[in-house]
Design an enzyme around this catalytic site. Structure first.
Site, PDB file in Angstrom:
ATOM      1  N   ASP A 159       0.818  -1.213   0.000  1.00 47.81           N
ATOM      2  CA  ASP A 159       0.000   0.000   0.000  1.00 47.81           C
ATOM      3  C   ASP A 159       0.856   1.269   0.000  1.00 47.81           C
ATOM      4  O   ASP A 159       0.679   2.167  -0.810  1.00 47.81           O
ATOM      5  CB  ASP A 159      -0.830   0.029   1.298  1.00 47.81           C
ATOM      6  CG  ASP A 159      -2.296  -0.253   1.058  1.00 47.81           C
ATOM      7  OD1 ASP A 159      -2.636  -0.690  -0.043  1.00 47.81           O
ATOM      8  OD2 ASP A 159      -3.084  -0.029   1.987  1.00 47.81           O
ATOM      9  N   GLU A 202      -4.075   7.546   3.004  1.00 47.04           N
ATOM     10  CA  GLU A 202      -4.291   6.995   4.333  1.00 47.04           C
ATOM     11  C   GLU A 202      -2.985   6.610   5.016  1.00 47.04           C
ATOM     12  O   GLU A 202      -2.858   6.696   6.229  1.00 47.04           O
ATOM     13  CB  GLU A 202      -5.183   5.745   4.178  1.00 47.04           C
ATOM     14  CG  GLU A 202      -5.601   5.155   5.485  1.00 47.04           C
ATOM     15  CD  GLU A 202      -6.507   3.936   5.306  1.00 47.04           C
ATOM     16  OE1 GLU A 202      -6.682   3.491   4.160  1.00 47.04           O
ATOM     17  OE2 GLU A 202      -7.011   3.451   6.316  1.00 47.04           O
ATOM     18  N   ASP A 209      -5.993   6.442  -2.832  1.00 50.95           N
ATOM     19  CA  ASP A 209      -6.158   5.168  -2.126  1.00 50.95           C
ATOM     20  C   ASP A 209      -5.373   4.146  -2.934  1.00 50.95           C
ATOM     21  O   ASP A 209      -5.799   3.697  -3.996  1.00 50.95           O
ATOM     22  CB  ASP A 209      -7.639   4.769  -2.028  1.00 50.95           C
ATOM     23  CG  ASP A 209      -7.817   3.593  -1.070  1.00 50.95           C
ATOM     24  OD1 ASP A 209      -6.817   2.887  -0.808  1.00 50.95           O
ATOM     25  OD2 ASP A 209      -8.941   3.370  -0.592  1.00 50.95           O
ATOM     26  N   ILE A 256      -4.480   0.970  -2.633  1.00 52.20           N
ATOM     27  CA  ILE A 256      -5.148  -0.314  -2.921  1.00 52.20           C
ATOM     28  C   ILE A 256      -6.440  -0.332  -2.119  1.00 52.20           C
ATOM     29  O   ILE A 256      -6.406  -0.478  -0.892  1.00 52.20           O
ATOM     30  CB  ILE A 256      -4.269  -1.532  -2.549  1.00 52.20           C
ATOM     31  CG1 ILE A 256      -3.011  -1.562  -3.433  1.00 52.20           C
ATOM     32  CG2 ILE A 256      -5.059  -2.842  -2.727  1.00 52.20           C
ATOM     33  CD1 ILE A 256      -2.041  -2.669  -3.125  1.00 52.20           C
ATOM     34  N   ASP A 257      -7.547  -0.133  -2.802  1.00 54.52           N
ATOM     35  CA  ASP A 257      -8.825  -0.210  -2.103  1.00 54.52           C
ATOM     36  C   ASP A 257      -9.297  -1.659  -2.139  1.00 54.52           C
ATOM     37  O   ASP A 257      -9.052  -2.375  -3.108  1.00 54.52           O
ATOM     38  CB  ASP A 257      -9.866   0.698  -2.766  1.00 54.52           C
ATOM     39  CG  ASP A 257     -11.177   0.678  -1.997  1.00 54.52           C
ATOM     40  OD1 ASP A 257     -11.152   0.920  -0.768  1.00 54.52           O
ATOM     41  OD2 ASP A 257     -12.220   0.397  -2.609  1.00 54.52           O
ATOM     42  N   THR A 280      -8.367  -3.945   0.290  1.00 50.95           N
ATOM     43  CA  THR A 280      -7.147  -4.707   0.598  1.00 50.95           C
ATOM     44  C   THR A 280      -7.472  -6.132   1.044  1.00 50.95           C
ATOM     45  O   THR A 280      -6.718  -7.055   0.751  1.00 50.95           O
ATOM     46  CB  THR A 280      -6.311  -4.024   1.704  1.00 50.95           C
ATOM     47  OG1 THR A 280      -7.192  -3.364   2.589  1.00 50.95           O
ATOM     48  CG2 THR A 280      -5.357  -3.032   1.131  1.00 50.95           C
ATOM     49  N   ASP A 314     -11.632   7.158  -0.515  1.00 49.35           N
ATOM     50  CA  ASP A 314     -12.459   6.109  -1.119  1.00 49.35           C
ATOM     51  C   ASP A 314     -13.388   6.664  -2.193  1.00 49.35           C
ATOM     52  O   ASP A 314     -13.788   5.943  -3.105  1.00 49.35           O
ATOM     53  CB  ASP A 314     -13.363   5.445  -0.063  1.00 49.35           C
ATOM     54  CG  ASP A 314     -12.606   4.585   0.929  1.00 49.35           C
ATOM     55  OD1 ASP A 314     -11.694   3.877   0.511  1.00 49.35           O
ATOM     56  OD2 ASP A 314     -12.958   4.630   2.127  1.00 49.35           O
TER      57      ASP A 314
HETATM   58  C1  2IP Z   1     -12.194  -0.062   2.517  1.00 54.85           C
HETATM   59  C2  2IP Z   1     -12.729  -1.034   1.485  1.00 54.85           C
HETATM   60  C3  2IP Z   1     -13.880  -1.756   2.100  1.00 54.85           C
HETATM   61  C4  2IP Z   1     -15.011  -0.806   2.375  1.00 54.85           C
HETATM   62  C5  2IP Z   1     -14.511   0.330   3.266  1.00 54.85           C
HETATM   63  C6  2IP Z   1     -13.250   0.999   2.717  1.00 54.85           C
HETATM   64  O1  2IP Z   1     -10.978   0.476   2.067  1.00 54.85           O
HETATM   65  O2  2IP Z   1     -13.138  -0.431   0.316  1.00 54.85           O
HETATM   66  O3  2IP Z   1     -14.245  -2.772   1.237  1.00 54.85           O
HETATM   67  O4  2IP Z   1     -16.038  -1.497   3.021  1.00 54.85           O
HETATM   68  O5  2IP Z   1     -15.516   1.277   3.400  1.00 54.85           O
HETATM   69  O6  2IP Z   1     -12.799   1.977   3.580  1.00 54.85           O
HETATM   70  P1  2IP Z   1     -17.224  -2.212   2.210  1.00 54.85           P
HETATM   71  O7  2IP Z   1     -16.619  -3.215   1.315  1.00 54.85           O
HETATM   72  O8  2IP Z   1     -18.078  -2.819   3.312  1.00 54.85           O
HETATM   73  O9  2IP Z   1     -17.913  -1.128   1.462  1.00 54.85           O
HETATM   74  P2  2IP Z   1      -9.534  -0.305   2.255  1.00 54.85           P
HETATM   75  O10 2IP Z   1      -9.665  -1.651   1.665  1.00 54.85           O
HETATM   76  O11 2IP Z   1      -8.602   0.597   1.496  1.00 54.85           O
HETATM   77  O12 2IP Z   1      -9.280  -0.326   3.732  1.00 54.85           O
HETATM   78 CA    CA Z   2     -10.077   2.319   0.772  1.00 60.69          CA
END
Ligand code: 2IP
Ligand code: CA
Length: 399
Positions: free
Chosen positions: A54, A79, A153, A155-156, A158, A316
């Site tokens: 990340d 982040e 972000d 890697i969203d 993760t 995000d």
């Molecule tokens: C997270 C990721 C999660 C999401 C959460 C984000 O970011 O996208 O999947 O939750 O809100 O902050 P959900 O899948 O329930 O929507 P990261 O993976 O960068 O921590």
């Molecule tokens: Ca994210």
């Protein structure tokens, strides 16, 4: 200044290469596997490899932008912090060095001397990447550099990245989980007004070649500034509509009375899910990743991405918000929408990106604290909201 957007596209592709390399190159893949074993975390390596991947991706984005646009780096936020402490108590700042060898040496300090992994990682970080979209060449837009803030972000989703499932079936084109839910998000906003201006969503894992096991990705972008609105789906949409010149949204306002569809978080509240079931019937799709869910709206797979909790953050939503704005849509604060009188005549409360939440600390300073609703068509949003309000009301009074 589409030059900045072009460079953002290029660095997002570089970031996608790093994300793919960590899954496909043996030395790096082993580190991801280690991540998966419960209880063994951090035993072997000083840092979670996921955190290192990340941070590294974030630094690659930052430093590549800085090289081309000096000064811009001080307005790039994400982040992750790039400071690590290794087993010997040494503080190590992760950054790109000027040569591959130096970067490998630095990485080996946080990877406890794992030479093959450090070298493989340094190689992909220093690899040259070209990436262009001809649609951007023709546009000349001058957004002053010092007006721009950038949320990254790296890697969203993760969790899905580490899990790495490659064989999840999609439901009407929407993946509930798996590598397809992983995205790299870069959103540019106006530092004075907080309005999103440019966005890039890179999806590194879209389809896998079953012979080579190599993944192909895809990249989406949008720009909305002073009346100019362009986005990468424009050509696909005009082709689908049988006219090369047509530039408007694929979702004509006349569709406003047809059935609604929505993507939701797997952690959405029961009361919201019950109300949504009344509005959308079967057309509710749980999916992982905040970035991926907004991409489903961008792609037109659903009308709405709705989330009532405060656990998404500026990084995000900013990229998708800019793309949706270029398409005529946006991302609004869900709580504020529901509290607003339908006839108030006020503009819908768009999320903004420049101000911290008052009184909040840590990452919560940048939370989208009223939840969110992402949409492509304003008309559709309005009809959806009035239906949602009607269907939430009886549930809420009962609760
Ligand atoms: C997270 C990721 C999660 C999401 C959460 C984000 O970011 O996208 O999947 O939750 O809100 O902050 P959900 O899948 O329930 O929507 P990261 O993976 O960068 O921590
Ligand atoms: Ca994210």
């Amino acid at each position: 200044m589409s030059e900045i957007l072009q460079e953002l596209l290029r660095v997002s592709e570089k970031a996608a290469n790093i994300a793919r390399a960590c899954r496909q190159q043996e030395a790096l893949f082993q580190l991801l596997i280690e991540e998966k074993k419960e209880g063994e975390k951090n035993k072997k390596f000083t840092v979670d490899f996921k955190t290192l991947a990340d941070v590294l991706v974030q630094e690659v984005i930052k430093q590549n932008m800085e090289n081309k646009f000096p000064g811009l780096e001080k307005n790039i936020f994400g982040e992750e912090s790039n400071e690590f402490t290794n087993d010997l108590g040494e503080k190590i700042i992760i950054k790109l060095c000027s040569t591959e060898e130096e970067t490998a040496q630095l990485l080996s300090k946080v990877l406890n001397g794992n030479k093959s992994a450090s070298e493989a990682l340094a190689k992909v970080v220093h690899q040259d990447v070209t990436f262009a979209d001809a649609a951007l060449d023709s546009i000349v837009i001058n957004i002053p550099q010092d007006l721009m803030g950038i949320w990254v972000d790296p890697i969203d989703s993760t969790y899905q990245y580490i899990k790495g499932s490659a064989d999840i079936q999609s439901n009407q084109g929407i993946f509930p989980s798996g590598l397809q839910c992983v995205t790299i998000l870069i959103g540019v906003y106006d530092i004075h007004t907080g309005v999103p201006l440019m966005g890039v969503i890179n999806q590194p894992f879209v389809s896998q070649d079953l012979n080579t096991l190599r993944w192909k990705g895809q990249c989406y972008w949008g720009l909305s500034y002073m009346g100019t609105n362009i986005h990468s789906l424009e050509r696909a949409i005009s082709k689908r509509n049988g006219s090369e010149n047509r530039t408007e949204n694929s979702n004509p306002e006349s569709e406003s009375s047809s059935a609604f569809s929505a993507v939701i978080s797997t952690s959405e509240k029961e009361t919201i899910k019950a109300a949504l079931a009344r509005v959308c019937g079967e057309r509710i799709f749980p999916a992982a990743g905040a970035g991926y869910k907004s991409l489903c709206v961008v792609q037109g797979l659903v009308d709405i991405y709705i989330f009532s909790e405060d656990t998404t953050f500026k990084w995000d939503s900013c990229a998708a918000h800019a793309i949706l704005r270029a398409m005529g849509g946006g991302i609004v604060d869900m709580k504020e929408c529901l509290e607003r009188h339908p006839d108030s005549g006020l503009d819908w409360p768009q999320l903004l990106y420049h101000l911290e939440n008052e009184g909040a600390t840590g990452v919560d300073r940048w939370a989208n604290k009223g939840g969110l609703i992402a949409y492509r068509s304003r008309k559709r949003l309005e009809t959806f909201l009035s239906l949602l309000v009607q269907n939430l009301a009886p549930l809420e009074t009962r609760a």
